[in-house]
Design a protein around this motif. Structure first.
Motif, PDB file in Angstrom:
ATOM      1  N   GLY A  53       3.058  17.705   0.140  1.00  0.00           N
ATOM      2  CA  GLY A  53       3.309  16.355   0.621  1.00  0.00           C
ATOM      3  C   GLY A  53       2.049  15.520   0.726  1.00  0.00           C
ATOM      4  N   GLY A  54       2.224  14.217   0.752  1.00  0.00           N
ATOM      5  CA  GLY A  54       1.101  13.297   0.889  1.00  0.00           C
ATOM      6  C   GLY A  54       0.632  13.168   2.327  1.00  0.00           C
ATOM      7  N   GLY A  55      -0.546  12.628   2.489  1.00  0.00           N
ATOM      8  CA  GLY A  55      -1.099  12.377   3.814  1.00  0.00           C
ATOM      9  C   GLY A  55      -0.587  11.077   4.405  1.00  0.00           C
ATOM     10  N   TYR A  56      -1.013  10.805   5.630  1.00  0.00           N
ATOM     11  CA  TYR A  56      -0.584   9.607   6.365  1.00  0.00           C
ATOM     12  C   TYR A  56      -1.767   9.094   7.165  1.00  0.00           C
ATOM     13  CZ  TYR A  56       1.434   6.982  10.304  1.00  0.00           C
ATOM     14  OH  TYR A  56       1.716   6.028  11.249  1.00  0.00           O
ATOM     15  N   SER A  57      -1.906   7.773   7.239  1.00  0.00           N
ATOM     16  CA  SER A  57      -2.946   7.170   8.057  1.00  0.00           C
ATOM     17  C   SER A  57      -2.444   5.868   8.673  1.00  0.00           C
ATOM     18  CB  SER A  57      -4.189   6.892   7.201  1.00  0.00           C
ATOM     19  OG  SER A  57      -5.282   6.522   8.010  1.00  0.00           O
ATOM     20  N   ARG A  58      -2.875   5.628   9.907  1.00  0.00           N
ATOM     21  CA  ARG A  58      -2.542   4.382  10.604  1.00  0.00           C
ATOM     22  C   ARG A  58      -3.822   3.786  11.176  1.00  0.00           C
ATOM     23  NH1 ARG A  58       1.004   5.823  14.834  1.00  0.00           N
ATOM     24  NH2 ARG A  58      -0.638   5.687  16.393  1.00  0.00           N
ATOM     25  N   LYS A  59      -3.964   2.470  11.031  1.00  0.00           N
ATOM     26  CA  LYS A  59      -5.187   1.820  11.504  1.00  0.00           C
ATOM     27  C   LYS A  59      -4.883   0.416  12.007  1.00  0.00           C
ATOM     28  CE  LYS A  59      -9.890   0.632   9.956  1.00  0.00           C
ATOM     29  NZ  LYS A  59     -10.602   1.562  10.855  1.00  0.00           N
ATOM     30  N   ARG A  60      -5.491   0.055  13.112  1.00  0.00           N
ATOM     31  CA  ARG A  60      -5.455  -1.338  13.585  1.00  0.00           C
ATOM     32  C   ARG A  60      -6.662  -2.045  12.991  1.00  0.00           C
ATOM     33  NH1 ARG A  60      -4.033  -3.027  19.588  1.00  0.00           N
ATOM     34  NH2 ARG A  60      -2.014  -2.546  18.651  1.00  0.00           N
ATOM     35  N   ILE A  61      -6.391  -3.128  12.287  1.00  0.00           N
ATOM     36  CA  ILE A  61      -7.433  -3.889  11.611  1.00  0.00           C
ATOM     37  C   ILE A  61      -7.548  -5.245  12.286  1.00  0.00           C
ATOM     38  CG2 ILE A  61      -8.141  -4.900   9.411  1.00  0.00           C
ATOM     39  CD1 ILE A  61      -6.414  -2.695   8.062  1.00  0.00           C
ATOM     40  N   THR A  96       2.500  16.791 -12.309  1.00  0.00           N
ATOM     41  CA  THR A  96       1.270  16.125 -11.878  1.00  0.00           C
ATOM     42  C   THR A  96       1.209  16.022 -10.358  1.00  0.00           C
ATOM     43  OG1 THR A  96       2.271  13.921 -12.077  1.00  0.00           O
ATOM     44  CG2 THR A  96       1.085  14.773 -14.004  1.00  0.00           C
ATOM     45  N   SER A  97      -0.007  15.812  -9.883  1.00  0.00           N
ATOM     46  CA  SER A  97      -0.236  15.601  -8.456  1.00  0.00           C
ATOM     47  C   SER A  97       0.246  14.217  -8.035  1.00  0.00           C
ATOM     48  CB  SER A  97      -1.730  15.731  -8.146  1.00  0.00           C
ATOM     49  OG  SER A  97      -2.214  17.021  -8.449  1.00  0.00           O
ATOM     50  N   GLY A  98       0.367  14.014  -6.732  1.00  0.00           N
ATOM     51  CA  GLY A  98       0.734  12.707  -6.208  1.00  0.00           C
ATOM     52  C   GLY A  98      -0.452  11.757  -6.176  1.00  0.00           C
ATOM     53  N   GLY A  99      -0.161  10.465  -6.098  1.00  0.00           N
ATOM     54  CA  GLY A  99      -1.198   9.442  -6.084  1.00  0.00           C
ATOM     55  C   GLY A  99      -1.573   8.996  -4.681  1.00  0.00           C
ATOM     56  N   THR A 100      -2.685   8.297  -4.597  1.00  0.00           N
ATOM     57  CA  THR A 100      -3.221   7.791  -3.330  1.00  0.00           C
ATOM     58  C   THR A 100      -2.677   6.395  -3.033  1.00  0.00           C
ATOM     59  OG1 THR A 100      -5.267   9.069  -3.525  1.00  0.00           O
ATOM     60  CG2 THR A 100      -5.353   7.087  -2.155  1.00  0.00           C
ATOM     61  N   SER A 101      -2.360   6.157  -1.773  1.00  0.00           N
ATOM     62  CA  SER A 101      -1.975   4.823  -1.307  1.00  0.00           C
ATOM     63  C   SER A 101      -3.098   4.265  -0.440  1.00  0.00           C
ATOM     64  CB  SER A 101      -0.676   4.882  -0.503  1.00  0.00           C
ATOM     65  OG  SER A 101       0.390   5.359  -1.299  1.00  0.00           O
ATOM     66  N   SER A 102      -3.304   2.950  -0.491  1.00  0.00           N
ATOM     67  CA  SER A 102      -4.401   2.370   0.286  1.00  0.00           C
ATOM     68  C   SER A 102      -4.123   0.913   0.620  1.00  0.00           C
ATOM     69  CB  SER A 102      -5.719   2.478  -0.486  1.00  0.00           C
ATOM     70  OG  SER A 102      -5.649   1.769  -1.709  1.00  0.00           O
ATOM     71  N   PHE A 103      -4.785   0.453   1.657  1.00  0.00           N
ATOM     72  CA  PHE A 103      -4.759  -0.950   2.059  1.00  0.00           C
ATOM     73  C   PHE A 103      -6.181  -1.460   1.917  1.00  0.00           C
ATOM     74  CE2 PHE A 103      -4.770  -4.454   5.177  1.00  0.00           C
ATOM     75  CZ  PHE A 103      -3.628  -5.137   4.791  1.00  0.00           C
ATOM     76  N   GLY A 104      -6.445  -2.129   0.781  1.00  0.00           N
ATOM     77  CA  GLY A 104      -7.812  -2.511   0.468  1.00  0.00           C
ATOM     78  C   GLY A 104      -8.716  -1.291   0.460  1.00  0.00           C
ATOM     79  N   THR A 105      -9.910  -1.477   1.009  1.00  0.00           N
ATOM     80  CA  THR A 105     -10.840  -0.355   1.172  1.00  0.00           C
ATOM     81  C   THR A 105     -10.869   0.124   2.618  1.00  0.00           C
ATOM     82  OG1 THR A 105     -12.689  -1.871   1.560  1.00  0.00           O
ATOM     83  CG2 THR A 105     -12.289  -1.190  -0.715  1.00  0.00           C
ATOM     84  N   LEU A 106      -9.886  -0.317   3.409  1.00  0.00           N
ATOM     85  CA  LEU A 106      -9.938  -0.112   4.850  1.00  0.00           C
ATOM     86  C   LEU A 106      -9.303   1.196   5.313  1.00  0.00           C
ATOM     87  CD1 LEU A 106      -9.003  -3.766   5.779  1.00  0.00           C
ATOM     88  CD2 LEU A 106     -11.276  -2.738   5.876  1.00  0.00           C
ATOM     89  N   VAL A 107      -8.247   1.625   4.633  1.00  0.00           N
ATOM     90  CA  VAL A 107      -7.528   2.830   5.051  1.00  0.00           C
ATOM     91  C   VAL A 107      -6.758   3.363   3.851  1.00  0.00           C
ATOM     92  CG1 VAL A 107      -5.511   1.521   5.871  1.00  0.00           C
ATOM     93  CG2 VAL A 107      -5.984   3.781   6.817  1.00  0.00           C
ATOM     94  N   SER A 108      -6.640   4.680   3.746  1.00  0.00           N
ATOM     95  CA  SER A 108      -5.939   5.261   2.605  1.00  0.00           C
ATOM     96  C   SER A 108      -5.330   6.604   2.980  1.00  0.00           C
ATOM     97  CB  SER A 108      -6.885   5.436   1.409  1.00  0.00           C
ATOM     98  OG  SER A 108      -7.926   6.341   1.718  1.00  0.00           O
ATOM     99  N   ALA A 109      -4.466   7.091   2.099  1.00  0.00           N
ATOM    100  CA  ALA A 109      -3.863   8.419   2.255  1.00  0.00           C
ATOM    101  C   ALA A 109      -3.716   9.013   0.862  1.00  0.00           C
ATOM    102  CB  ALA A 109      -2.502   8.332   2.948  1.00  0.00           C
ATOM    103  N   THR A 110      -4.245  10.212   0.673  1.00  0.00           N
ATOM    104  CA  THR A 110      -4.205  10.839  -0.646  1.00  0.00           C
ATOM    105  C   THR A 110      -2.872  11.538  -0.873  1.00  0.00           C
ATOM    106  OG1 THR A 110      -5.190  12.910   0.134  1.00  0.00           O
ATOM    107  CG2 THR A 110      -6.699  11.166  -0.588  1.00  0.00           C
ATOM    108  N   GLY A 111      -2.585  11.819  -2.140  1.00  0.00           N
ATOM    109  CA  GLY A 111      -1.352  12.496  -2.503  1.00  0.00           C
ATOM    110  C   GLY A 111      -1.497  14.005  -2.503  1.00  0.00           C
TER     111      GLY A 111
END
Length: 195
Positions: free
Chosen positions: A51-59, A87-102
């Motif tokens: 499964g993919g990762g998860y991240s939460r951030k207050r910006i 294939t592996s899963g892809g990364t999701s991101s919000f700009g360069t501020l926060v991301s979660a890899t696959g």
């Protein structure tokens, strides 16, 4: 009301977020996507995807009208009988501020020996809360391995055929080998991420 969010915008595909009028801070969540799974081989069920990762951030300190790129990782592709590698899963991101890899494929698994579950799972990066998904389980007997869950998501059950991962970010289940243990079945695709 003061102290409460004024709206929600979700992304299931990559795009651009424009900061609305009057907004200077956001609460952002991102999920990486799940990995796909190998097809089973005669006598060898395939392991589940991770499964993919998860991240939460207050910006804070945003400017109304500011545009921020949002990337949503695609789910890993399915392996087909005849040797096609998933294939592996892809990364999701919000700009360069926060991301979660696959979720990533197990480097020990091959089309001829697909039993190992996919690992490592994805991770959250740069958030106030960063969570790791779960690894795929190994195939055993004639059953494919269970797909790993994304953090804050659901795991996929094992089965006799590969089953696609659960949104957001779940790894696919592995493929089994049928009642006689000698039937090869296609793997399945991981679920896409979200933002």
């Amino acid at each position: 009301r003061p102290g409460f969010g004024s709206g929600v915008q979700s992304f299931s595909a990559s795009g651009t977020f424009m900061v609305p009028t009057g907004v200077t801070q956001l609460e952002v969540e991102v999920w990486g996507s799940g990995s796909g799974t190998f097809a089973s081989a005669a006598g060898a069920p395939s392991g589940g995807g991770s499964g993919g990762g998860y991240s939460r951030k207050r910006i804070v300190g945003l400017t109304p009208g500011q545009q921020i790129s949002v990337a949503v990782g695609a789910g890993g592709s399915a392996g087909a009988t005849g040797g096609t590698t998933p294939t592996s899963g892809g990364t999701s991101s919000f700009g360069t501020l926060v991301s979660a890899t696959g979720g990533v494929l197990n480097y020990l698994a091959t089309a001829a020996s697909p039993q190992n579950g996919a690992t490592p799972p994805g991770v959250g990066v740069g958030g106030d809360v960063n969570l790791t998904g779960s690894a795929g389980q190994a195939g055993a007997g004639n059953q494919g391995g269970m797909g790993g869950a994304s953090a804050m998501g659901g795991a996929q059950n094992s089965g006799t055929t590969g089953v696609s991962g659960l949104f957001p970010g779940g790894g696919a289940s592995g493929a089994g080998t049928g009642a006689n243990g000698s039937t090869a079945s296609a793997g399945a695709a991981g679920a896409g991420g979200a933002g």
